[in-house]
Design a protein around this motif. Structure first.
Motif, mmCIF file in Angstrom:
data_model
loop_
_atom_site.group_PDB
_atom_site.id
_atom_site.type_symbol
_atom_site.label_atom_id
_atom_site.label_comp_id
_atom_site.label_asym_id
_atom_site.label_seq_id
_atom_site.Cartn_x
_atom_site.Cartn_y
_atom_site.Cartn_z
ATOM 1 N N TYR A 259 1.076 -1.381 0.292
ATOM 2 C CA TYR A 259 -0.196 0.013 -0.146
ATOM 3 C C TYR A 259 1.339 0.994 -0.406
ATOM 4 C CZ TYR A 259 -4.976 -2.303 0.356
ATOM 5 O OH TYR A 259 -6.235 -3.601 0.771
ATOM 6 N N GLY A 260 1.736 1.453 0.729
ATOM 7 C CA GLY A 260 3.079 2.500 0.856
ATOM 8 C C GLY A 260 3.414 2.697 -0.534
ATOM 9 N N ARG A 261 3.947 2.042 -0.993
ATOM 10 C CA ARG A 261 4.905 2.045 -2.158
ATOM 11 C C ARG A 261 4.105 2.281 -3.539
ATOM 12 N NH1 ARG A 261 4.748 -0.287 -6.890
ATOM 13 N NH2 ARG A 261 3.813 -2.582 -5.689
ATOM 14 N N LEU A 262 1.816 2.084 -3.254
ATOM 15 C CA LEU A 262 1.215 2.387 -4.461
ATOM 16 C C LEU A 262 1.112 3.831 -4.633
ATOM 17 C CD1 LEU A 262 -0.755 -1.085 -4.382
ATOM 18 C CD2 LEU A 262 0.740 -0.469 -6.241
ATOM 19 N N LEU A 263 0.693 4.504 -3.518
ATOM 20 C CA LEU A 263 0.403 5.732 -3.079
ATOM 21 C C LEU A 263 0.852 6.257 -2.825
ATOM 22 C CD1 LEU A 263 -2.906 4.970 -0.959
ATOM 23 C CD2 LEU A 263 -3.016 5.371 -3.650
ATOM 24 N N GLN A 264 2.868 6.208 -3.236
ATOM 25 C CA GLN A 264 3.448 7.192 -2.378
ATOM 26 C C GLN A 264 3.489 8.017 -3.113
ATOM 27 O OE1 GLN A 264 6.888 4.344 -3.158
ATOM 28 N NE2 GLN A 264 6.969 4.521 -4.858
ATOM 29 N N ALA A 273 -1.217 5.665 3.848
ATOM 30 C CA ALA A 273 -0.993 4.110 3.289
ATOM 31 C C ALA A 273 0.235 4.007 3.977
ATOM 32 C CB ALA A 273 -1.098 4.139 1.428
ATOM 33 N N ALA A 274 1.198 4.373 3.767
ATOM 34 C CA ALA A 274 2.382 3.691 4.437
ATOM 35 C C ALA A 274 2.371 3.476 5.991
ATOM 36 C CB ALA A 274 3.592 5.259 4.247
ATOM 37 N N ARG A 275 1.399 4.218 6.612
ATOM 38 C CA ARG A 275 1.910 3.765 7.771
ATOM 39 C C ARG A 275 0.620 2.142 7.947
ATOM 40 N NH1 ARG A 275 2.489 3.202 13.221
ATOM 41 N NH2 ARG A 275 1.309 3.027 14.736
ATOM 42 N N VAL A 276 -0.199 2.095 7.075
ATOM 43 C CA VAL A 276 -0.919 1.067 6.777
ATOM 44 C C VAL A 276 -0.321 -0.526 6.602
ATOM 45 C CG1 VAL A 276 -2.876 -0.486 5.837
ATOM 46 C CG2 VAL A 276 -3.611 1.939 6.425
#
Ligand code: SF4
Ligand code: SF4
Length: 423
Positions: A259-264, A273-276
């Motif tokens: 998630y973090g990478r996809l929404l960076q 997203a990085a926190r998730v």
């Protein structure tokens, strides 16, 4: 590997990432023996090294044929090659990028397009899956095996009651899409086990499919819609102090780590997203950190009502899904938890090998999938187990279609052991 990417991709984030990955491959071939499709087909172009070469050509702007796409389609995304690679080549990421480009450049036939469209529009939605299953049960005799399997047999798991939210420690449970329709007992079992060790489970309203199904079908925008919706649903509970985002399907846990990478690049979502991603855990990762509490729960349960020798020595063959062992890098954890709970693990050969489920692979590549299933079931049954356990709903459903043994999620075994001993 020397690489000169074409103008259309060279200065994009994906192009830069692909370039670095391509350069890291030294063409040693150590990955070839671990690749299921290379083992089955014996064609270098159906091996990791061959596919890397095809993707290099694709990204260098050479003409792309449906043959290239077929070799990429045949890849299971199992990532066994990543585990075997001494150079740390991130094959899975390269495949995501290569497949997206191939999808844009090669047009598929109408029947395949329709199949992929229906998979994207049905599977990520629990209500639609339930509706399809209801119809499938009616027309079961007319269905091919890979479609009939989920609708043919009643669940083997024993339903656990859903525990009340009563502990200070709380985790979020992402239920996903297909699993609540096929096997809601699994999440109930996970919640029951967590409750016994002092952790309550919260089900975030509005969450749904993790996005893995559309992601692997190269539907980027639909994937981001799923991801954003889940971030929105999870966030208020994370702010309120939930300590982890737990999933009982290893493929979904693996997707959450993306998630973090996809929404960076999305300023409205990047931090959340990085926190998730930082909080994402497969249920095996959570319980591995709670071994003392689990031991206490089992001892307490056994003191209340000791198991018979036969029940305590249940023989289990464990299938480790590719997403658990190659994506999340969780190896041996589930086996240790089952052993600690008193189960006897039977030997399983070729344990790193994919079962052939691989998301929608069993529907899109049924012949290869069936051959892998037969080999996997033979390996699982070789130690004469009484039950087969795994850690992902796709593998579970697929393996159930190839064996007469009961097949369950391993956390159901833990829950049953706790509840049987306390019954
Ligand atoms: S992916 Fe890794 S193991 Fe495979 S050929 Fe390249 S460097 Fe060697
Ligand atoms: S992901 Fe699996 S099927 Fe695909 S190339 Fe790697 S080992 Fe082979």
């Amino acid at each position: 590997m020397r690489t000169a990417l074409a103008d259309f991709v060279r200065n994009t984030p994906e192009g830069r990432e692909a370039h670095a990955i391509l350069r890291s491959c030294v063409h040693c071939g150590f990955c070839l023996p671990t690749c299921p499709t290379y083992q089955l087909l014996g064609d270098e172009l159906d091996s990791p090294r061959g596919r890397i070469y095809l993707m290099k050509q694709l990204l260098e702007g050479e003409p792309v044929s449906s043959g290239t796409q077929l070799h990429l389609d045949r890849c299971l995304t199992c990532r066994a090659c990543e585990s075997a690679c001494p150079s740390g080549v991130q094959y899975g990421r390269l495949l995501d990028i290569g497949r997206a480009v191939a999808e844009e450049r090669v047009s598929r036939g109408p029947a395949v397009r329709l199949k992929r469209y229906l998979l994207r529009k049905i599977l990520p939605h629990t209500r639609r899956v339930r509706a399809v299953l209801a119809v499938a049960r009616l027309v079961r005799p007319l269905l091919p095996r890979e479609l009939a399997a989920p609708a043919t047999r009643a669940p083997e798991g024993r339903a656990s009651p859903w525990p009340a939210t009563r502990h200070a420690r709380r985790v979020l449970l992402l239920r996903g899409c297909v699993q609540p329709a096929l096997r809601p007992e699994i999440d109930a079992a996970a919640a029951q086990v967590l409750d016994r060790i002092g952790i309550s489970v919260i089900l975030p309203q509005g969450s749904g499919c993790c996005g893995a199904l559309t992601h692997h079908l190269s539907a980027a925008q639909e994937t981001l819609e799923h991801v954003r919706r889940n971030v929105d649903a999870l966030w208020p509970h994370i702010e309120a102090g939930a300590e982890a985002v737990v999933v009982s399907a290893s493929a979904c846990a693996s997707m959450l780590t993306e998630y973090g990478r996809l929404l960076q690049a999305d300023p409205a979502y990047a931090d959340r997203a990085a926190r998730v991603t930082a909080l994402a855990r497969d249920i095996a990762q959570v319980l591995a950190g709670e071994r003392e509490a689990l031991r206490g729960a089992f001892e307490g349960a056994a003191a209340t009502r000791p198991l018979t020798a036969a029940a305590s020595a249940t023989r289990v063959a464990f299938h480790a899904p590719c997403t658990l062992q190659h994506a999340l890098k969780v190896s041996g954890t589930v086996e240790a938890l089952l052993t600690a709970a008193g189960f006897v693990l039977t030997p399983v050969g070729d344990r790193q090998q994919c079962c052939g489920s691989a998301g929608t692979y069993s529907i899109l590549q049924p012949e290869l999938s069936e051959r892998l299933l037969r080999a996997k079931v033979t390996a699982l049954e070789s130690g004469a187990p009484q039950v087969i356990a795994t850690a992902n709903i796709g593998c579970l459903t697929h393996i159930r279609g190839g064996t007469s043994l009961p097949v369950c999620h391993w956390v159901e075994l833990l829950a049953e052991r706790l509840s049987v001993a306390n019954a």
